[in-house]
Design a protein around this motif. Structure first.
Motif, PDB file in Angstrom:
ATOM      1  N   ASN A  10     -55.593   8.248 -14.873  1.00 36.27           N
ATOM      2  CA  ASN A  10     -55.598   9.583 -15.502  1.00 36.27           C
ATOM      3  C   ASN A  10     -56.906  10.287 -15.129  1.00 36.27           C
ATOM      4  O   ASN A  10     -57.738   9.740 -14.399  1.00 36.27           O
ATOM      5  CB  ASN A  10     -55.445   9.468 -17.014  1.00 36.27           C
ATOM      6  CG  ASN A  10     -56.480   8.554 -17.624  1.00 36.27           C
ATOM      7  OD1 ASN A  10     -57.604   8.432 -17.112  1.00 36.27           O
ATOM      8  ND2 ASN A  10     -56.128   7.885 -18.701  1.00 36.27           N
TER       9      ASN A  10
ATOM     10  N   THR B 153     -46.586  11.741  -9.892  1.00 34.33           N
ATOM     11  CA  THR B 153     -46.269  10.355  -9.528  1.00 34.33           C
ATOM     12  C   THR B 153     -45.358  10.330  -8.306  1.00 34.33           C
ATOM     13  O   THR B 153     -45.563   9.546  -7.367  1.00 34.33           O
ATOM     14  CB  THR B 153     -45.577   9.644 -10.714  1.00 34.33           C
ATOM     15  OG1 THR B 153     -46.458   9.655 -11.827  1.00 34.33           O
ATOM     16  CG2 THR B 153     -45.205   8.212 -10.363  1.00 34.33           C
TER      17      THR B 153
ATOM     18  N   GLU C  49     -59.902   8.493 -13.131  1.00 35.11           N
ATOM     19  CA  GLU C  49     -60.114   8.852 -11.723  1.00 35.11           C
ATOM     20  C   GLU C  49     -61.548   9.341 -11.501  1.00 35.11           C
ATOM     21  O   GLU C  49     -62.203   8.984 -10.519  1.00 35.11           O
ATOM     22  CB  GLU C  49     -59.142   9.975 -11.300  1.00 35.11           C
ATOM     23  CG  GLU C  49     -57.662   9.655 -11.462  1.00 35.11           C
ATOM     24  CD  GLU C  49     -57.070   8.958 -10.244  1.00 35.11           C
ATOM     25  OE1 GLU C  49     -57.802   8.762  -9.251  1.00 35.11           O
ATOM     26  OE2 GLU C  49     -55.878   8.596 -10.307  1.00 35.11           O
TER      27      GLU C  49
ATOM     28  N   ASN D 295     -57.896   3.516 -15.380  1.00 30.43           N
ATOM     29  CA  ASN D 295     -56.584   4.108 -15.664  1.00 30.43           C
ATOM     30  C   ASN D 295     -56.316   5.295 -14.752  1.00 30.43           C
ATOM     31  O   ASN D 295     -57.226   6.062 -14.447  1.00 30.43           O
ATOM     32  CB  ASN D 295     -56.499   4.566 -17.123  1.00 30.43           C
ATOM     33  CG  ASN D 295     -56.444   3.386 -18.076  1.00 30.43           C
ATOM     34  OD1 ASN D 295     -55.933   2.324 -17.735  1.00 30.43           O
ATOM     35  ND2 ASN D 295     -56.986   3.567 -19.268  1.00 30.43           N
TER      36      ASN D 295
END
Lengths: 203, 203
Positions: free
Chosen positions: B151, B192, B155, B149
């Protein structure tokens, strides 16, 4: 050869489907819950499955108030300390739990098991209204508190029941409408605020 | 005589408690679900209980990719058309289902079953990282896609796995970061949007 689309193992898909049928459980939540159950220790999952079967095997409706119970009559109807001159009419068994939590009501209950809702094809005959009238005709009850939910369908159901009870000469009341305790006056909706002002009490 | 506090029948309380243990199911939702199950036809409740037991009885982890499966190896690992030179590393079995739904990936998978999370006491040894390295050492794999994921914990886990894989000379990639399709640029969060600009592609 045809390309078969991958899907999760069949028991997984089955459980997702069954969970998805429950109210408020969307497809994503059903998936999350399923994968949680897959990873859960076997004993915990067994306990959940057993608990589901237990409510089906051991729970019945009380033949007097139609609350859900393990014994008939239920502990409330057979309670020696309950005030048998009052009946509080509610929509669901959950409402009984909520009211009992307050501790201020000591009378009996009557669970309608829903509200009149022509849109969903639920008429008065689908509810436990007839048994309520039979209880009242049995005598001894002096007050009926109509504690259906304070929304359109709840109010309509209360009105309907009220009209049937009125000829029996029993006092009919309903819980006060007003500001919720702990709320903010400025955030109260117009209707609630109107009811609160109309029903103001002397201090 | 002591006043006993009313509570719902014991099987009901039991089921509320078991449902409340599930992730995302608060006490209110657990109550609602329980009363729904009480009212549900017996057969439907049985199907749900059976489905829960079936996932415990029939689901195992694939000995190669650790995806959940009824057969070992799983249909993906034993699929004759899958590209065996690529392994996509994901956190959960649910991620496999999501990726397979896109149809664009035809390689194999490896399910870590979580992320490194020291706060929750989950270190690398609790995850299926060691078996991943063993698979890679077996040879034949040319690319590993780290699809944890996007996040913090995801990461960090990817970085950790990357460091272990790097010496093996296998190409390591990760899915592109950017604007979600169908979204609004003005509503995209800063990070993002930064990643989307940095990773801009020629048209």
């Amino acid at each position: 050869m045809t390309t078969r689309r991958y899907s999760a193992a069949e028991p997984v898909g089955q459980l997702v489907e069954e969970l998805h049928k429950l109210p408020g459980i969307g497809p994503k939540t059903a998936q999350r819950l399923t994968y949680h159950l897959v990873r859960m220790p076997r004993d915990d999952a067994m306990r959940l499955a057993d608990a589901i079967l237990a409510v089906k095997d051991r729970i019945v409706l009380c033949s007097q108030c139609y609350n859900i119970t393990e014994t008939d009559p239920c502990p409330l109807c057979s309670g020696p300390t309950r005030d048998r001159t009052r009946i509080c009419v509610v929509e669901e068994a959950l409402d009984v739990v909520a009211l009992e939590r307050t501790g201020v009501y000591t009378g009996l209950y009557h669970v309608l098991h829903g509200v009149i809702s022509p849109m969903n094809g639920i008429g008065p005959d689908e509810l436990k209204i007839r048994p309520l009238l039979d209880r009242l005709k049995g005598g001894g009850v002096r007050e009926v508190i109509l504690a259906t939910n304070p929304n359109l369908e709840g109010e309509a159901t209360s009105m309907y029941v009220h009209n049937l009870i009125a000829p029996l000469g029993v006092k009919v009341t309903r819980p006060a409408r007003g500001l919720p305790v702990g709320g903010d006056l400025e955030y109260a909706d117009e209707v609630t605020l109107s009811r609160a002002i109309e029903g103001r009490q002397s201090m």
